[in-house]
Design a protein around this motif. Structure first.
Motif, PDB file in Angstrom:
ATOM      1  N   ILE A 191       0.845  -1.200   0.000  1.00 24.74           N
ATOM      2  CA  ILE A 191       0.000   0.000   0.000  1.00 24.74           C
ATOM      3  C   ILE A 191       0.878   1.247   0.000  1.00 24.74           C
ATOM      4  O   ILE A 191       0.632   2.197  -0.745  1.00 24.74           O
ATOM      5  N   LEU A 193       3.845   1.452  -1.169  1.00 20.82           N
ATOM      6  CA  LEU A 193       4.486   1.548  -2.484  1.00 20.82           C
ATOM      7  C   LEU A 193       3.570   2.232  -3.487  1.00 20.82           C
ATOM      8  O   LEU A 193       3.978   3.168  -4.193  1.00 20.82           O
ATOM      9  N   ILE A 194       2.288   1.793  -3.548  1.00 25.80           N
ATOM     10  CA  ILE A 194       1.434   2.440  -4.557  1.00 25.80           C
ATOM     11  C   ILE A 194       1.139   3.878  -4.173  1.00 25.80           C
ATOM     12  O   ILE A 194       0.952   4.725  -5.049  1.00 25.80           O
ATOM     13  N   ALA A 195       1.110   4.179  -2.873  1.00 32.20           N
ATOM     14  CA  ALA A 195       0.907   5.576  -2.492  1.00 32.20           C
ATOM     15  C   ALA A 195       2.046   6.426  -3.030  1.00 32.20           C
ATOM     16  O   ALA A 195       1.824   7.521  -3.568  1.00 32.20           O
ATOM     17  N   ILE A 197       4.037   5.699  -5.655  1.00 29.23           N
ATOM     18  CA  ILE A 197       3.943   5.773  -7.119  1.00 29.23           C
ATOM     19  C   ILE A 197       2.861   6.776  -7.519  1.00 29.23           C
ATOM     20  O   ILE A 197       3.057   7.637  -8.377  1.00 29.23           O
ATOM     21  N   GLY A 198       1.698   6.658  -6.855  1.00 27.24           N
ATOM     22  CA  GLY A 198       0.588   7.537  -7.214  1.00 27.24           C
ATOM     23  C   GLY A 198       0.916   8.990  -6.975  1.00 27.24           C
ATOM     24  O   GLY A 198       0.623   9.854  -7.812  1.00 27.24           O
TER      25      GLY A 198
END
Lengths: 259, 528
Positions: A191, A193-195, A197-198
């Motif tokens: 979670i 990580l995608i935060a 990236i986003g």
């Protein structure tokens, strides 16, 4: 009066005073700073309760990360001092105290009522539930270390090879986190990580290739709106615009030279 | 695998909460995770021109995960294995949900490229975050613990918040993302609060253990602890937000309309199915003793959801917004299936009837994936060609693109529930389950709502076939071809027809998928 109680009183009083400061101060930066003090004092109370892991998390996460975030936002948005305490809107001045009193009554009831037990007292019974296991782990690990004896290393009570030693909760918590709770722990890292990236995708500057077509003032950090005059964003946009113009001129010059 | 196990036990003397075999049971999830990470990395390395290949990489990952899930099913069709100290459960319910989510992922990739390239949406990150979202949904589908439910839901939701705001040059996108995000974290807070209460009342986060604790408390004391009911209510609110049930639906129209259309298609099916998977896992496995309470709440919410969704959809001129409200209405139909879990004429534990209820939810979710992404797919086709998303933009579509019009008509007929499409059977199974549970009133309201919904679906069909195309829209027409979009629409149309004409294999799989839940329920109640 034991020394521990004295220390507790100091921490508690400071926590209350600084929390009041958080509400009373006009300047938001002062409010934020007094919040730091409140958090630090509460961390002290946690240590007195024997919960040094939560104390460390309190300092790291609240004082370290969240407060810095607050201050950054204030700096970027240039927050002005708010209204003084007696000129608040009805919702704040009327509803807030009622809510505060309600919470106070709740806390007093919990402290005074001896009949308040979760799960009919089951939560502390040494049956097989996770809560009981964790509870046992926390109780024993304050003064007891978990050492591997005959069986595998688990926190299940004295029978499973717990011997007297001194190690705090942090070790017990870490062991649980990396064994029983490994799966959600790893997913939580995904979670994060995608935060990351986003955040990068949404907040990064436009690529050079679409700069030519977009309106210059609609790019930059401000997500499409035109930034206020004199703010950091406006300065940044100006810089970018002049840069891209310079680049275009340079291109023209090279074209002319080639001709 | 035992070899790896041996090494691990030598290297690390501490307690292991998993073995090498456990990794095999999460193989599909693992493949999706690796694909998602690879997509970000490869996107950086590849030169700009060859980035179209990323779609193939993503598709390869999804198909590989699908194959792994199928392999695990054929290796042992009655498998029910818990791994990672009860966090993840590999059974047929997990399998069916994985199929739904992976198909959503595949179709989501196929409809994205042309639209996104036109609007300068970064494709590598789009595919990657979408894959992470699919991973989160798969974790929810296979969760055996409240913590796994929570992290799975958060992984899929946060990924979709990001995807909603991906069109950075579009203000609607930012607005939709912000609204979705703020309301979403509010719902998350309520959900976690409900989980905390559940933990406090039962002393466990493991769903099976929760079921056992509630059952034993129920048998020892005549009046149930009101705390557990409170926990159930909070959980229902949290899940209600994720599936966009009325009155927790307010974010839906703005988020769907603001998001890039391929993302709207993805988020209208994926997170919804994940929400239902979580709802069923927690309510059926964890709180079967309270089923009298939660089914009646879900039945009432289903009536509100169906009615509001359909009535408001009539007034919409934007097809995207209309599809948003129609997706709310479809949430209502699926909730009818969940509400049918309990027979309203007194409690019975007829497993066949309960299986009908849960399997109807599963198969409806699967059919809904195809028909809704199909409708959005044609909308994307239209937006690629001429930019608009109003009903008027569909005028004369049958004239200049008869095949697209036919595909759209098929998807809309399916959404309205007209035979011989898949949508008819979806509604048929859901309503049959409701009638078997003596919920005739709910079935009648559902059928009336279907009739209302036919109006706005057919309005688009009429526009396509009978209205002439305006001169203005003719002038805007820019022919664009997309291999991926065509492939997606072909797959969708075939799937809708196959599910409509021959639904038996899918239904069998859905019934298998519902079975393991009842074994858990029986074990919790102390029956063999």
């Amino acid at each position: 009066m034991a020394l521990e109680q004295l220390v507790f009183l100091v921490f508690a009083l400071l926590a209350i005073v600084t929390s009041l400061g958080l509400v009373i101060f006009k300047d938001p930066v002062h409010c934020a700073l007094s919040l730091v003090f409140a958090f630090a004092n509460i961390a002290g109370v946690y240590i007195l309760l024997g919960a040094e892991f939560i104390a460390a998390i309190q300092v790291l996460v609240y004082s370290g990360a969240i407060l810095v975030l607050f201050l950054f936002v204030m700096m970027l948005l240039q927050v002005r001092p708010g209204p003084s305490l007696n000129r608040l809107r009805f919702f704040q001045s009327g509803f807030g105290p009622v809510l505060g009193v309600a919470f106070l009554v709740e806390v007093v009831l919990v402290v005074l009522t001896s009949g308040f037990v979760l799960n009919g007292g089951n939560i502390t019974k040494p049956n097989n539930t996770q809560a009981a296991k964790m509870q046992a782990g926390v109780e024993y690990s304050v003064s007891v270390n978990v050492i591997q004896a005959a069986g595998p290393l688990t926190i299940q009570g004295k029978a499973d090879g717990i011997q007297p030693n001194t190690v705090g909760h942090t070790a017990a918590l870490g062991k649980e986190l990396y064994s029983t709770y490994l799966f959600p722990f790893e997913v939580a890292s995904i979670i994060l990580l995608i935060a990351a990236i986003g955040a990068i995708v949404i907040a990064r500057r436009s690529l050079v290739s679409d700069e030519e077509e977009d309106h210059p003032k609609r790019r930059g950090i401000s997500l499409g709106s035109v930034p206020a005059q004199g703010s950091l964003q406006a300065f940044e946009v100006e810089r970018q615009t002049s840069q891209s113009q310079r680049r275009k001129e340079a291109k023209k010059r090279t074209v002319i030279l080639k001709k | 695998m035992s070899f790896l196990n041996g090494i691990l036990s030598q290297v690390q003397p501490t307690k292991l909460s998993f073995t090498g075999d456990d990794f095999m049971y999460i193989l599909p999830e693992f493949i999706v995770l690796v694909t998602a990470c690879l997509l970000v990395i490869v996107d950086l390395i590849l030169p700009k021109k060859s980035r179209g290949g990323l779609a193939w990489l993503a598709l390869l990952g999804y198909v590989g995960a699908l194959a792994a899930a199928g392999y695990l099913y054929y290796a042992d069709a009655t498998i029910s294995h818990t791994t990672f100290s009860g966090m993840f459960v590999r059974d047929n319910f997990t399998l069916f949900n994985e199929i739904i989510f992976l198909i959503t992922g595949i179709l989501g990739i196929l409809i994205s490229p042309t639209y996104s390239l036109k609007r300068k949406i970064p494709l590598g990150e789009l595919y990657s975050i979408q894959a992470f979202s699919v991973l989160g949904m798969m974790i929810v589908g296979g969760s055996g613990d409240l913590m796994a439910v929570f992290v799975g839901i958060e992984l899929s939701s946060i990924a979709v918040y990001i995807l909603t705001g991906f069109a950075r040059n579009d203000r609607g996108s930012a607005e939709g993302a912000l609204k979705y995000f703020l309301l979403g974290i509010m719902a998350t807070a309520i959900l976690v609060y409900g989980m905390a209460w559940t933990f406090g009342m039962t002393g466990s986060t493991n769903l099976r253990e929760i079921g056992r604790q509630i059952a034993s408390q129920h048998s020892t004391s005549s009046n149930m602890d009101s705390g557990i009911t409170f926990a159930m209510l909070l959980l229902l609110v949290g899940f209600g937000f994720k599936i966009a049930a009325v009155p927790f639906h307010v974010w839906t129209p703005d988020a769907y309309e603001g998001a890039p259309t391929p993302i709207s298609a993805f988020m209208s099916v994926g997170p919804k199915a994940a929400g239902f998977a979580a709802l069923i896992r927690v309510m059926v496995e964890g709180m079967p003793t309270l089923s009298n309470q939660w089914t009646i709440i879900i039945a009432v919410l289903a009536v509100l959801t169906m009615t509001l969704g359909n009535v408001v959809a009539i007034a919409q001129n934007s097809v995207k917004r209309m599809l948003a409200y129609s997706s709310i209405a479809h949430t209502g139909y699926i909730m009818v299936g969940v509400a049918a879990y309990v027979n309203s004429n007194g409690v019975d534990t007829n497993v066949a009837r309960q299986n009908d209820s849960i399997s109807s939810v599963l198969i409806y979710s699967l059919i809904y994936v195809f028909m809704n992404i199909g409708a959005f797919g044609i909308l994307i086709y239209l937006q690629n060609q001429q930019g608009g998303a109003e009903v008027d933009d569909f005028n004369g579509l049958a004239r200049w693109s008869p095949i697209a019009a036919l595909a759209m008509a098929l998807c809309l007929f399916s959404l309205a529930g007209i035979p011989p499409t898949g949508g008819f059977f979806g509604k048929f199974f859901v309503f049959r389950a409701a009638i078997n549970s003596n919920l005739l009133w709910l079935t009648i309201i559902g059928a009336l709502n279907s009739a209302v919904s036919a109006f706005f679906y057919l309005r688009v069909v009429v526009a396509m076939y009978f209205n002439p195309q305006s001169e203005e829209s003719k002038s805007k027409l820019v022919p664009t071809r997309s291999f991926f979009l065509t492939a997606a629409l072909v797959i969708i149309c075939v799937a809708i027809l196959v599910l409509g004409l021959y639904p038996d294999p899918a239904l069998k799989l859905a019934q298998d998928g519902a079975t393991p839940l009842f074994q858990v329920v029986k074990a919790a109640a102390g029956q063999p």
